[in-house]
Write an enzyme that holds these catalytic residues in place. Sequence first.
Site, PDB file in Angstrom:
ATOM      1  N   LYS A   1      -9.736  -0.348  -5.651  1.00 14.31           N
ATOM      2  CA  LYS A   1      -9.207   0.223  -4.597  1.00 14.31           C
ATOM      3  C   LYS A   1     -10.258   0.960  -4.472  1.00 14.31           C
ATOM      4  O   LYS A   1     -11.284   1.426  -5.086  1.00 14.31           O
ATOM      5  CB  LYS A   1      -8.133   1.426  -4.256  1.00 14.31           C
ATOM      6  CG  LYS A   1      -8.191   2.013  -3.179  1.00 14.31           C
ATOM      7  CD  LYS A   1      -7.913   1.705  -2.008  1.00 14.31           C
ATOM      8  CE  LYS A   1      -8.140   2.000  -0.754  1.00 14.31           C
ATOM      9  NZ  LYS A   1      -6.855   2.088  -0.194  1.00 14.31           N
TER      10      LYS A   1
ATOM     11  N   HIS B   1       0.669  -1.011  -0.011  1.00 13.10           N
ATOM     12  CA  HIS B   1      -0.146   0.165  -0.545  1.00 13.10           C
ATOM     13  C   HIS B   1       0.703   1.286   0.477  1.00 13.10           C
ATOM     14  O   HIS B   1       1.560   1.939   0.848  1.00 13.10           O
ATOM     15  CB  HIS B   1      -0.773  -0.151   1.167  1.00 13.10           C
ATOM     16  CG  HIS B   1      -1.926   0.921   1.657  1.00 13.10           C
ATOM     17  ND1 HIS B   1      -3.268   1.411   1.251  1.00 13.10           N
ATOM     18  CD2 HIS B   1      -1.859   2.648   1.233  1.00 13.10           C
ATOM     19  CE1 HIS B   1      -4.570   2.764   1.662  1.00 13.10           C
ATOM     20  NE2 HIS B   1      -2.968   3.402   1.484  1.00 13.10           N
TER      21      HIS B   1
ATOM     22  N   HIS C   1     -10.108   0.952   2.231  1.00  9.96           N
ATOM     23  CA  HIS C   1     -10.257   2.129   2.865  1.00  9.96           C
ATOM     24  C   HIS C   1     -11.319   1.780   3.903  1.00  9.96           C
ATOM     25  O   HIS C   1     -12.541   2.572   3.169  1.00  9.96           O
ATOM     26  CB  HIS C   1     -10.165   3.289   2.868  1.00  9.96           C
ATOM     27  CG  HIS C   1      -9.774   4.630   3.990  1.00  9.96           C
ATOM     28  ND1 HIS C   1      -8.295   4.968   3.455  1.00  9.96           N
ATOM     29  CD2 HIS C   1     -10.505   4.475   4.364  1.00  9.96           C
ATOM     30  CE1 HIS C   1      -8.703   6.163   4.852  1.00  9.96           C
ATOM     31  NE2 HIS C   1      -9.490   6.145   5.228  1.00  9.96           N
TER      32      HIS C   1
ATOM     33  N   HIS D   1      -4.457  -0.807   5.476  1.00  8.61           N
ATOM     34  CA  HIS D   1      -3.809  -0.199   7.076  1.00  8.61           C
ATOM     35  C   HIS D   1      -4.743  -0.005   8.298  1.00  8.61           C
ATOM     36  O   HIS D   1      -5.698   1.330   8.971  1.00  8.61           O
ATOM     37  CB  HIS D   1      -3.987   1.893   6.686  1.00  8.61           C
ATOM     38  CG  HIS D   1      -5.103   2.128   5.932  1.00  8.61           C
ATOM     39  ND1 HIS D   1      -6.043   2.608   6.022  1.00  8.61           N
ATOM     40  CD2 HIS D   1      -4.301   2.944   4.823  1.00  8.61           C
ATOM     41  CE1 HIS D   1      -7.018   2.468   4.976  1.00  8.61           C
ATOM     42  NE2 HIS D   1      -5.809   3.543   4.504  1.00  8.61           N
TER      43      HIS D   1
ATOM     44  N   HIS E   1       1.362   5.113  -1.992  1.00  6.01           N
ATOM     45  CA  HIS E   1       1.276   6.488  -2.406  1.00  6.01           C
ATOM     46  C   HIS E   1       2.110   6.904  -3.074  1.00  6.01           C
ATOM     47  O   HIS E   1       3.590   7.573  -1.977  1.00  6.01           O
ATOM     48  CB  HIS E   1       0.773   7.154  -1.565  1.00  6.01           C
ATOM     49  CG  HIS E   1      -0.723   7.091  -1.475  1.00  6.01           C
ATOM     50  ND1 HIS E   1      -2.217   7.235  -1.653  1.00  6.01           N
ATOM     51  CD2 HIS E   1      -1.161   6.013  -0.018  1.00  6.01           C
ATOM     52  CE1 HIS E   1      -2.973   6.812  -0.695  1.00  6.01           C
ATOM     53  NE2 HIS E   1      -2.512   5.954  -0.211  1.00  6.01           N
TER      54      HIS E   1
ATOM     55  N   ASP F   1       1.350   2.287   3.581  1.00  3.83           N
ATOM     56  CA  ASP F   1       0.847   3.632   3.567  1.00  3.83           C
ATOM     57  C   ASP F   1       1.605   5.300   3.092  1.00  3.83           C
ATOM     58  O   ASP F   1       1.409   5.805   4.061  1.00  3.83           O
ATOM     59  CB  ASP F   1      -0.381   4.082   4.433  1.00  3.83           C
ATOM     60  CG  ASP F   1      -1.485   4.642   4.232  1.00  3.83           C
ATOM     61  OD1 ASP F   1      -1.578   5.369   2.896  1.00  3.83           O
ATOM     62  OD2 ASP F   1      -2.008   5.188   5.605  1.00  3.83           O
TER      63      ASP F   1
HETATM   64  C1  NCD Z   1      -3.436   9.016   2.412  1.00  3.15           C
HETATM   65  C2  NCD Z   1      -3.203  10.331   1.006  1.00  3.15           C
HETATM   66  O1  NCD Z   1      -2.112  11.249   1.096  1.00  3.15           O
HETATM   67  O2  NCD Z   1      -3.237   9.553   0.199  1.00  3.15           O
HETATM   68  N1  NCD Z   1      -3.721   9.554   3.523  1.00  3.15           N
HETATM   69  C3  NCD Z   1      -3.908   8.963   4.831  1.00  3.15           C
HETATM   70  O3  NCD Z   1      -3.260   9.836   5.732  1.00  3.15           O
HETATM   71  N2  NCD Z   1      -3.030   7.898   4.310  1.00  3.15           N
HETATM   72  C4  NCD Z   1      -4.780   8.316   1.826  1.00  3.15           C
HETATM   73  C5  NCD Z   1      -5.081   6.666   2.708  1.00  3.15           C
HETATM   74  O4  NCD Z   1      -4.566   5.667   2.112  1.00  3.15           O
HETATM   75  O5  NCD Z   1      -5.926   7.045   3.121  1.00  3.15           O
HETATM   76 ZN    ZN Z   2      -3.624   5.368   1.849  1.00  2.52          ZN
END
Ligand code: NCD
Ligand code: ZN
Length: 343
Positions: free
Chosen positions: A98, A12, A135, A173, A14, A245
Site C-alpha cells: 500500500k 479494502h 491512496h 476508493h 481497516h 474502506d
Molecule cells: C482510513 C482510516 O481511518 O484508517 N480513513 C478514511 O477516511 N478512509 C484511512 C484511509 O483509507 O484513507
Molecule cells: Zn482506507
Amino acid sequence: MQITLTRPDDWHLHLRDGDMLKGILPETTRDFGRAIIMPNLVPPVVTSLDALQYRARIIDLLPEGDDFIPLMTLYLTEATDPADVAMAAKTGTISAVKLYPAGATTNSDSGVKNIENVMPVLERMAEIGLPLCVHGEVTDPSVDIFDREAVFIERVLAPLRARLPELKIIMEHVTTRDGVDYVNSAENIAATITTHHLIINRNHLLVGGIKPHYYCLPVAKREAHRRALVEAATSGNPKFFLGTDSAPHSDPNKESACGCAGVFSATNTMACLAHVFEDAGALDALEAFTSLNGPAFYGLPPNAGKISLTKQDTPVTFPAKIETGAGPVTVFDPGFPLYWSLT
Ligand code: NCD
Ligand code: ZN
C-alpha cells in the site's frame, strides 16, 4: 425477491488491532470470504514479519469455524526493502503493498514523501506481478481537498505508469469521474469503490450541520462524481470492484473538534449495495462488483461459497452502533431504509 451470489470479498478494509479489532472483526467475517487488510496501524505494518504477526492476531480472534481469509498488505515506506517484499509475496504472506503519500490520511505519517525513493521496490513488484494499492491524493497544502485526487492522477499516477507500465495498480476508493475515466483509459489499473461513496455526496456531509460520521478520506465529492461512481460500479466493467474502506473510529474520536476520517460500513454494506444496484436497475451486475472482478484482478479464484440476498417487505434493521472494548463505533447510515437481508 431473492438473488444468489458468489460469497463477496472486501478489497479494502481497516480492521485495526486489539480491542477494536476484536469488536469489529465479526462485522466483516459474517458476510465476506476474504478482505485486503490495510496496514495503517500505529506503528504501521512495514515488514513481512509485521504482516505475519498481524495476520496471526486476526486469525486468533476469528470465531470458531470461521474460514475468513485476511489478505495482508505492507505499508510502503522509503526504507522498505525490495527483497523483504519479494519474499513476503513469494511465501503468500502478502497480497499487495500500500502506497500512502505521507500525511494523506489517518496514520500515514510514515508514508512516501518522494516516489523516487521507492522505485526499487516498485520495479521489483512489477517484475513479480505484486499489485500496488494506492491512496490517490496529493498532500500539497496548496491543493484544494476536493481536487486532490484529480491532481494526484496528473502529478503522480500518470508519470508512474509511464515509467513502469507493467506495475499492477489499484486506485483505492476512487471518488471522482476523473478517477473513473483515468482507470478506464489505462492498462494494468483497476479501482475499488466504497459503499458510502456510492451513496453520499458532499452535501450529505455538510448541509444542515456537519455530519462527522460521513467524513472520510478521500472526502465525498459533488453529485456528478457520485453518479460516475455508480455508473462504473454497476456497469459490470471488470476494472471496478468493492473495497468498503470500512474504517472504524470510536464515536468520541469522530464527534470531536478535530474528528477522525473514516466511515464504518462493514455491518450493512451488502444491504446498502443491493439497494444501490437495484435502484440502478443493475442487480445482475452486483456479483461482478462484490465477488468476481476483485479476485480476477488479484489473480485469485472467486470464493467457493454462495450467499443469498432477500428483499423483505418491511425495512431490515441493523445496529446503529457496534460496542467494542475501544468504545462505540457508529454504523454507516445510508439515509434510506434498507430492505435487503443476507440469508
Ligand atoms: C482510513 C482510516 O481511518 O484508517 N480513513 C478514511 O477516511 N478512509 C484511512 C484511509 O483509507 O484513507
Ligand atoms: Zn482506507
